[in-house]
Design a protein around this motif. Sequence first.
Motif, short mmCIF file in Angstrom:
data_model
loop_
_atom_site.label_atom_id
_atom_site.label_comp_id
_atom_site.label_asym_id
_atom_site.label_seq_id
_atom_site.Cartn_x
_atom_site.Cartn_y
_atom_site.Cartn_z
N GLN A 117 -41.74 -4.17 -24.16
CA GLN A 117 -42.20 -3.20 -23.12
C GLN A 117 -42.24 -2.12 -23.91
N LEU A 118 -41.68 -1.57 -25.18
CA LEU A 118 -41.67 -0.41 -26.11
C LEU A 118 -43.10 -0.28 -26.86
N VAL A 119 -43.69 -1.56 -27.34
CA VAL A 119 -44.77 -1.74 -28.34
C VAL A 119 -45.88 -1.10 -27.39
N PRO A 120 -46.65 -1.22 -27.21
CA PRO A 120 -47.63 -0.30 -26.41
C PRO A 120 -47.75 1.27 -26.18
N PHE A 121 -46.48 1.89 -26.16
CA PHE A 121 -45.86 2.99 -26.30
C PHE A 121 -45.99 3.25 -27.58
N ALA A 122 -45.32 2.73 -28.38
CA ALA A 122 -44.91 3.28 -29.79
C ALA A 122 -46.28 2.89 -31.11
N LYS A 123 -47.03 2.36 -30.80
CA LYS A 123 -48.23 1.97 -31.05
C LYS A 123 -49.38 3.57 -30.72
N ASP A 124 -49.21 3.59 -29.80
CA ASP A 124 -49.90 4.87 -28.90
C ASP A 124 -49.57 6.06 -30.02
N HIS A 125 -48.13 5.88 -30.32
CA HIS A 125 -47.61 7.22 -30.83
C HIS A 125 -47.44 6.74 -32.90
N GLY A 126 -48.14 5.76 -33.08
CA GLY A 126 -48.84 5.50 -34.60
C GLY A 126 -47.12 5.03 -34.74
N VAL A 127 -46.16 4.85 -34.16
CA VAL A 127 -45.04 4.81 -34.74
C VAL A 127 -44.55 2.53 -34.67
N LYS A 128 -44.21 2.51 -36.00
CA LYS A 128 -43.46 1.63 -36.30
C LYS A 128 -42.32 0.78 -35.56
N ASN A 188 -35.63 5.95 -25.26
CA ASN A 188 -36.01 5.04 -26.44
C ASN A 188 -37.59 5.85 -26.68
N LYS A 189 -38.06 5.51 -25.60
CA LYS A 189 -39.80 6.69 -25.56
C LYS A 189 -39.46 7.68 -26.50
N ARG A 190 -38.30 8.64 -26.11
CA ARG A 190 -38.32 10.22 -26.49
C ARG A 190 -38.34 9.82 -27.64
N ALA A 191 -37.01 8.64 -28.05
CA ALA A 191 -37.16 8.75 -29.60
C ALA A 191 -38.37 8.29 -30.53
N ILE A 192 -39.92 7.70 -30.26
CA ILE A 192 -40.90 7.33 -30.53
C ILE A 192 -41.47 8.38 -30.97
N GLU A 193 -41.14 9.13 -29.80
CA GLU A 193 -42.34 10.87 -29.64
C GLU A 193 -41.73 11.55 -31.02
N SER A 253 -42.82 11.12 -34.00
CA SER A 253 -44.25 10.28 -34.63
C SER A 253 -43.98 12.52 -34.71
N GLU A 254 -43.40 13.04 -33.48
CA GLU A 254 -43.10 14.87 -33.93
C GLU A 254 -43.05 15.20 -35.53
N LEU A 255 -42.03 14.53 -35.79
CA LEU A 255 -41.37 14.62 -37.39
C LEU A 255 -42.45 13.96 -38.50
N GLY A 256 -43.17 13.24 -38.26
CA GLY A 256 -44.14 12.59 -39.20
C GLY A 256 -43.77 11.18 -39.96
N THR A 257 -43.31 10.22 -39.41
CA THR A 257 -42.51 8.94 -39.79
C THR A 257 -43.28 7.46 -39.16
N ASP A 258 -43.69 7.12 -39.43
CA ASP A 258 -44.08 6.16 -38.37
C ASP A 258 -43.32 4.56 -38.61
N THR A 259 -41.58 5.64 -38.52
CA THR A 259 -40.71 4.79 -38.20
C THR A 259 -39.77 4.43 -37.84
N LEU A 260 -39.13 3.70 -36.34
CA LEU A 260 -38.01 4.49 -35.98
C LEU A 260 -36.79 3.28 -35.30
#
Lengths: 273, 273
Positions: free
Chosen positions: B127-138, B87-92, B95-102
């Motif tokens: 567990q994922l929320v802090p990592f997602a937040k850091d990457h600007g992803v909801k 899931n962390k890879r999915a968040i990255e 973020s890289e592809l420029g969307t804020d939504t996973l």
Amino acid sequence: MSEQELMKRLSLNQITTEQWNLKEAVEGSLRHDIEWISVWRHKIEEIGLKASKRLIQDSGLKVSSVCRGGMFPAPTAKERAERIDDNKRAIEEASELGTDTLVLVCGPSPDRDLCAARKWVEEGIDQLVPFAKDHGVKLAIEPLHPMFVADRSVINTLEQATTMAQNHAADEVGVIVDVYHVFWDPNLYHEIKRAEGRILGFHVSDWKVPMADMFKGRAMMGDGVIEINRMRKAVEEAGYHGPIEVEIINQALWDQNGDDVLKQVTSSFKKHV
Amino acid sequence: MSEQELMKRLSLNQITTEQWNLKEAVEGSLRHDIEWISVWRHKIEEIGLKASKRLIQDSGLKVSSVCRGGMFPAPTAKERAERIDDNKRAIEEASELGTDTLVLVCGPSPDRDLCAARKWVEEGIDQLVPFAKDHGVKLAIEPLHPMFVADRSVINTLEQATTMAQNHAADEVGVIVDVYHVFWDPNLYHEIKRAEGRILGFHVSDWKVPMADMFKGRAMMGDGVIEINRMRKAVEEAGYHGPIEVEIINQALWDQNGDDVLKQVTSSFKKHV
């Protein structure tokens, strides 16, 4: 509960042996020491109500329910009135066959408007209650799995069914808890508790992955993912101690010898219900 | 909203054109004046994240979401930790592809215990929320139709998804409203309202009777029974005005030429969304 007590609650829902007519189902049940049967109307129709009644009375089998009334929504008032008449015949049949429970499969919507269809279900039940009461028959709303919303029933959760039942007295309208239709519900155990005093039947089968067929794909108890035993205990805690219908709609079982099916039914019931 | 404004919200969910790779889907979208795309991870994987990012940036398309994270429940702690890493890879990637939504398809239960599996989903999201937040992803919890409870997701109602999202801030976790998964719900409009401020996506397709295939049987908008337009207005009233993904998982569409599919998509969207 002892195994013996549990087995005395097993009821053959006749659709499980769709390959048999009523006479065969009655005789099969006796051969396999099953004490209850749930009778389907298309099987009654084959030989008539009088002959059906005689068959069952002579057998000593108890009737857990008649399947099924319902099918309330229709596009015109005239058609909806015809559905009510048909439900009245179903009530008479239930009464004649000596059961106090008519199972309602409430019907799909004739168009996209689910809210209107649900209103028609409510109105249909309102209209039937006095007639059912006069005949000593309770109306048992069976919520069907949400995947059947478009072709079988717009009543899709136990919450919805119980709320609708609560428009009437507890000895007039109740609900059926069928594990196949409700096991997925995140609020399941809360809703079983809320249905306390309203549960008129408990139906078992199983949900196997992958599903071979949405309609005819129900599995034998134990072959799928449903926590049947936990649900049985929950409905007992909510006051239901009546017959437990085995209702397995499955083409592969219909293609087998009925006695082989009943062997599997009794054995799986013992282990998994 | 004018037809032109509505069409500017159309997003091609890439699974609708599963026959196309990312390059073809991007070029197809441009040919059909579609401004948004939702990218699936198996399509990213085919060419790599870097090439995917370049393709999308060069095209000028906006990315409505990445599909999908989730799949939290697993029998061992080790496996559940591996799912978090994935899931962390999915968040990255999001973020890289420029969307804020996973989009999260939360996963089935490894055994019969749905309560435990639902708890694991909750813990996974925590567990994922802090990592997602850091990457600007909801994180967007998508409730799946109850018929998928045993093989795809134990999150099956909008009520359940919204309640779970509410464990976190509104800019951290929200929900997806996909008409195919939720249209049957007796509490639908109440739940859409309750999800106000939490709706991160609106997905459209249709439910056609009879259903050819539980998984690959979704229909083109207008070919089924879903009140899509009513639901679109309800999510707008609940504050969602973002892209509308057309997500049609249908083998018959995959067997067609992608441009023919996009012609049907844009035309049906105009009429029925």
